[in-house]
Design an enzyme around this catalytic site. Structure first.
Site, PDB file in Angstrom:
ATOM      1  CB  SER A 126      -0.981  -0.033   1.181  1.00  0.00           C
ATOM      2  OG  SER A 126      -1.968   0.954   1.045  1.00  0.00           O
ATOM      3  CG  HIS A 243      -6.150  -0.973  -0.882  1.00  0.00           C
ATOM      4  ND1 HIS A 243      -5.348  -0.333  -1.795  1.00  0.00           N
ATOM      5  CD2 HIS A 243      -5.513  -0.880   0.321  1.00  0.00           C
ATOM      6  CE1 HIS A 243      -4.257   0.112  -1.176  1.00  0.00           C
ATOM      7  NE2 HIS A 243      -4.338  -0.196   0.102  1.00  0.00           N
TER       8      HIS A 243
END
Length: 352
Positions: A126, A243
């Site tokens: 991430s 996400h």
């Protein structure tokens, strides 16, 4: 109007003044057992006290000084002293993990320069992907930090729009995660919700997933975990459904800031969270970093790409650079042979 970005204090990528100053040449293939891979952690790995063990290494204090100018607050103090509830906020922990991870690279370079010199690949989870790209020479430290700041602020804003979250799930081999998400969405529709969101946000290891979406959907999954063949579920301490499509409002601000910063082709292989594949060029980097906000992190697939090798071929040394050891634990579950040459670069004052 183009935002003024601080690029002083040797804020070119850490890697640029560690190696490869000569013109690029075709390098002979290296023996994998002498090579290294760097893994950069993401949000959730932060803790108060991180960075304390890194301040004596070259460039680290000035990295935090540059960070203070870009962020407008004292990041070092927040990392060392807290308060914890402030450090845990998305707006703060993403820049904190980014800077601490690149500071850990400085430690590794000081204590084991060969690990930097012989690095053939990097990946980040991430927000960790930004640190991996800086390390690879694709982005400059100060500009990447500015992009991380914008990313964190817009993700925080997006997460405040609706009650949402993330749920860590360990399932039995017969668990069907996408079908479970579909059932959770049907449940939400029965409550009168329009367009409910519930999807796999992180692929961590075999039978290990993070599912994210509207809070009512996650509540359904927890209440029906046994029927869905989930062995364990745990709510993650994050502010929103990262996400997933609930982050859609964050994509345009990030796309805009990535247009402003210089992006180069990585000097080593850097693997994208979106599909687990290597970044090919500058526009690919820009495109995938935006897409990553609303796409699952395919970490398990990324590890398979990095460590795939023929029978009998040696594995590289792997270093987790940054707070926590979550990526090491995940590597152990995905590839036990690769894990045998794993090490964590400590970020506190206490040695292992």
């Amino acid at each position: 109007q183009k935002t003024q970005i601080v690029t002083s204090v040797k804020s070119r990528s850490r890697i640029c003044y560690h190696r490869r100053s000569a013109a690029p040449q075709r390098r002979p293939k290296k023996d994998p057992s002498g090579c290294s891979v760097l893994l950069f952690p993401g949000q959730g790995s932060q803790f108060v006290g991180m960075g304390r063990g890194l301040l004596k290494y070259p460039n680290v204090k000035e990295m935090f000084t540059v960070a203070q100018k870009i962020l407008g607050y004292d990041l070092l103090s927040l990392c060392l002293e807290g308060p914890e509830d402030e450090l845990q906020k998305t707006v703060h922990c993403q820049p904190a993990v980014f800077v601490t991870s690149l500071a850990a690279v400085e430690r590794l370079n000081q204590e084991n320069p060969k690990a930097i010199e012989m690095c053939v690949a990097a990946a980040g989870f991430s927000v960790g992907e930004f640190a991996a790209l800086v390390f690879s020479g694709a982005m400059n430290f100060a500009e990447a930090l500015y992009a991380v700041k914008v990313r964190a602020e817009t993700m925080q804003k997006a997460s405040e729009l609706v009650p949402s979250g993330m749920l860590s799930v360990i399932g039995r081999p017969q668990a069907q995660y996408n079908y479970a998400c579909l059932q959770a969405k049907e449940h939400c529709k029965s409550l009168g919700m329009e367009n409910p969101v519930c999807s796999v946000a992180n692929y961590l290891f075999p039978d290990g997933r993070v599912i994210a979406g509207h809070q009512q959907a996650l509540d359904f999954l927890q209440e029906n975990s046994r029927r869905l063949k989930f062995m364990r579920t745990k709510t993650l301490p994050v502010s929103g459904a990262f996400h997933t499509e609930l982050m859609a409002s964050a994509t345009e601000p990030l796309r805009e800031v990535l247009r402003q910063v210089e992006v180069r082709r990585p000097e080593i292989s850097v693997y994208s969270n979106v599909d687990g594949k290597r970044y090919m060029n500058e526009s690919h980097v820009r495109r995938q970093l935006v897409k990553q906000l609303v796409s699952p992190v395919k970490w398990e697939q990324t590890l398979h790409e990095i460590y795939e090798r023929t029978q009998g071929q040696h594995f590289p040394h792997t270093y987790e650079v940054g707070p926590g050891r979550q990526l090491g634990a995940t590597l152990q579950k995905c590839n036990r042979k690769a894990y045998q040459t794993y090490a964590h670069v400590e970020v506190t004052a206490y040695e292992d």
